[in-house]
Design a protein around this motif. Sequence first.
Motif: not given
Length: 473
Positions: A187-207
Amino acid sequence: MTSRIKSPSRLIAESGADLEGHGLRRTMGLFQLVSFGIGAIVGTGIFVGLSDSVSAAGPAVVISFVLAAVTCVFTAFSFAELGSAIPVSGSSYSFAYASLGERVAFLTGWCLLLEYGVSVSAVAVGWSQYLNELLDSVIGWQLPAALSAGPGDGGVVNLPAVIVILLAALLLVRGVRESARATAAMAILKIVILVVFCAIGFTAYQNGHLSPFAGSGFSGITAGASLAFFSFIGFDAITTAGEEVKNPRRNIPLAILICIGAVTVLYCAVALAAIGALGPDAVADQPAALSVVVDKVTDSTIGGGIIAFGAVVAIASVVLAVMYGQTRILMSMSRDGLVPRIFEHVSPKTRTPVANTWIVALVFAVLAAFATLGMVVNLTTIGTLATMAVVNIAVITLRRRNPELARSFRVPLYPLSPILGVAFCVYLMWGTGWVTWLEFAGFLVVGLLVYAGYGRRHSRLVTDPEYAGQPVD
């Protein structure tokens, strides 16, 4: 004719009574219980099913997730109250038995075969898809389709799906403490992975990728919510651990509400990051959408491989947690005589239902070997929503029937909250489509026949001398 209702006190007494002295052991604290809940929830629905929800709702999938979460919140309140009042392993099955009678309880347990058993197969199929994505990222090779997909997906047999179910069963029969530790780590690992995904995805965020926001209208949002609901299935598994939790009257309600809140925020963030990075068209119809997003944003397969690894771990933990829930429900039904006695036997060595676990594993491993994800998601969803509607009704019934029952948690805004819970459940059931409704109706008919042919005649309320001459509540 009696309604065959078991009182809450009788259910609680029977759950703790074991003639051989080999009952379940209370080993799970709040942290383990929250980890177990997140382990049961976060998996195939977000890692694999996100693409289907985006296909239906577009960027408005965020609203779909919120709508599904609202449905869960109202029902979570009901589960929290009932879980604190009747802390036994049967979850919604036991709650229905204490309030609506044996026939409804049996059908509720029958529907839980969809929520837990069939969903194990669905989750295992999703695990197989991400395993191939991981293998491709790490070594540039995938399992052949003949051995990694069912006939409906162009293969012959889904061998990885079978393997993950059998491995989960092997861990479960070793003991609850070991399973809880493994689930907490995953559970801890999967939360970390999804938080990392969000961090990567938001670097390319376009409205601009969020426009048009609701191109498919409210019908698309509704369809997306019905699909997104699959991502929340599993939070009620917390109540199946009622006999193995320390201080269950406090920890069960608290764990349910923590899990729903944390998962909702996480899902909305993941959806915004994915769509904001690439747009809805690039996310839709991608079985391993999160890995695809990271690969394209980073222009490398390494990041996608990390996400795929997280998905493999995350989905495996769902298999473990959901299979656990299924075995405990069958144990409760077996105690009541509604299914064969083999499901209630607990090993004196491991304090786990060994035969029960292996039967569940083998039956649903066969389904996973030949099923496609699309075949079972809608049926799992409608069955789950039906049981949740029953739980909301059970709160109202039990308040009237047993007002003196100790409840460490009470649903807010009673009776509006459980009524809204029923309404939202029915609304999302409608969104699954008429074909699913027909399949579900057929499933219920079979359940009624099984109850009439076996359950009603073998019920302990009929066969056990303990109940002879006693009125049924």
